[in-house]
Design an enzyme around this catalytic site. Sequence first.
Site, PDB file in Angstrom:
ATOM      1  N   GLU A 253      24.528  -0.801  15.017  1.00 35.05           N
ATOM      2  CA  GLU A 253      23.830   0.372  14.469  1.00 35.05           C
ATOM      3  C   GLU A 253      24.449   1.590  15.124  1.00 35.05           C
ATOM      4  O   GLU A 253      24.265   1.828  16.314  1.00 35.05           O
ATOM      5  CB  GLU A 253      22.340   0.290  14.774  1.00 35.05           C
ATOM      6  CG  GLU A 253      21.687  -0.861  14.038  1.00 35.05           C
ATOM      7  CD  GLU A 253      20.192  -0.959  14.285  1.00 35.05           C
ATOM      8  OE1 GLU A 253      19.643  -0.112  15.004  1.00 35.05           O
ATOM      9  OE2 GLU A 253      19.595  -1.895  13.753  1.00 35.05           O
ATOM     10  N   CYS A 287      19.424   9.188  15.558  1.00 33.92           N
ATOM     11  CA  CYS A 287      20.488   8.927  14.594  1.00 33.92           C
ATOM     12  C   CYS A 287      20.020   9.183  13.164  1.00 33.92           C
ATOM     13  O   CYS A 287      20.836   9.313  12.268  1.00 33.92           O
ATOM     14  CB  CYS A 287      21.017   7.504  14.756  1.00 33.92           C
ATOM     15  SG  CYS A 287      19.729   6.263  14.716  1.00 33.92           S
ATOM     16  N   GLU A 467      18.951  -4.908  10.656  1.00 26.62           N
ATOM     17  CA  GLU A 467      17.906  -5.528  11.474  1.00 26.62           C
ATOM     18  C   GLU A 467      16.562  -5.098  10.886  1.00 26.62           C
ATOM     19  O   GLU A 467      16.502  -4.365   9.917  1.00 26.62           O
ATOM     20  CB  GLU A 467      18.069  -5.127  12.941  1.00 26.62           C
ATOM     21  CG  GLU A 467      19.344  -5.719  13.548  1.00 26.62           C
ATOM     22  CD  GLU A 467      19.522  -5.415  15.026  1.00 26.62           C
ATOM     23  OE1 GLU A 467      18.523  -5.354  15.758  1.00 26.62           O
ATOM     24  OE2 GLU A 467      20.684  -5.232  15.444  1.00 26.62           O
TER      25      GLU A 467
END
Length: 489
Positions: A253, A287, A467
């Site tokens: 990620e 993010c 995920e």
Amino acid sequence: MTRLTHFIANQDVVPASGAWLPVYEPATGTRYAEAPDGDARDVAMAVDAARAAFPAWSTTPAATRSRILLDIADRLERRVAEFAQAESRDQGKPVALARDLEIPRAAANFRYFATKILHESTECFRTDSLTSGDRALNYVLRQPRGVVGAISPWNLPLYLFTWKIAPALATGNTVVAKPSEITPYTAWMFGELCREAKLPAGVLNIVHGLGPKVGQAIVAHPAVTTITFTGGTSTGAAIAAAAAPHFKKLSLELGGKNATIVCEDVDLESALSTIVRSAFQNQGEICLCGSRILVHRARLKEFCDRFIDESRTLKVGDPTAPDTDVGAIVSRQHLEKIQSYVALAKLEGGKVACGGGVPRLLPERCRNGWFHEPTVIVGLAPNCRTATEEIFGPVVSIHGYDTHGEAVAIANGTRYGLAASIWTRDIDRAHRMAAKIDSGVVWINTWMLRDLRTPFGGMKDSGVGREGGDDAMRFFTETKNVCVGFRES
Ligand code: TXE
């Protein structure tokens, strides 16, 4: 000064190197703790502990695993104020944000996966042979993969740490985890919680230290079968290169440069405060923050005026103050990176419409801390560096567009593909745009409304794999087909 330790086989372990790294409070710029400067020797010890614990933990009934993990969640919830304060001191985020959102979400990660494993099922297929009378039942087993390496960043320290650990442990793996060396404190506290909850020794091991030493040793260790990583895109590329020859399973990620698309029919009255939050929450160090705001030209002037006015009302200051909206930047180095992007924006022809520097009027305690004003830049071309590279701070650029096709093209015009949000009253249009945007998540008239059942991850240089929910259950398990033959007559 507090000295943190590794957490290996439920023991507090000092680093083999005997060396320590400074841990700073971003709000004051002072060193307040020391973390182990770990290395491959500590990682080897942690992996040994995780391997030794694996046979028993992987065959522990799901109900027992669930009970222990729920106990960890309960303990974390009982100590939310203490963890929130520690997270804020270590990272610079407002205490209120840690207390109301991030620490409760860390507990929710454990609660969700601890209960999810109680309700799992797998597929079973009846198979008829075309050439004989043979029949079979093909069923699917999902088994834990062994030792998982979990490497997490500094922006949402405990939340992202538990996001990885909870599903890995729930599915029966054992874990060697490394928090960011910049924000190690709550991970250290978390080890203590796990010991109190009687998580068996070796099931979770926490090794502190630098990425190129500890992180790299975790990735390179032959007994670590699975790597889950959140962090920078270039680090992700290095990890992928190191893991590939050993065929390790990887979930990455990585960074983002997310577009916020404001259409001409936006309900600005209800949308504005969320759009501002999406730009500046956690100092823009998420993010998923929307750092490029694309606004239909019919509303551009009005939007800019109102967005800038609202941004000016944000209170930047001491993260411990209850009314602080924007806290401190995580490190001096990161502050300098943010400042360099504001300077670049000016070189690229941008105008700083609001903010742009270090806030004045900081309280005495914070005079040497690392702060940056919420900053809005206008007048930039949407393809310039400032508007396409990840800044990861409280800096946004606003750009006009004429058609929705153009907005989608700008949104897709970076190497990243993590998230986007669309603000409109026309839901048909929103669906059409969402389908065309290259990102792992698209929000429509909302932002960051996370549901742990949904898949999470990015496209392009924002990562590989997903995920969350069933995707996490699959990522942390190995799928095996068992075919049981039988004859009907
Ligand atoms: O990330 P790093 P940092 C982005 C954001 C930020 C940039 C750098 O742009 O400015 O990443 O942040 C470990 N092998 N994001 O410095 O360096 C490291 O010790 C193995 C986006 O924190 O990638 C830490 O534990 N591990 C992101 C973790 O990797 C290594 C959130 C992340 O560090 C390693 C945070 C190596 N060679 C930053 N080198 C998001 N998408 O949420 C470092 N590490």
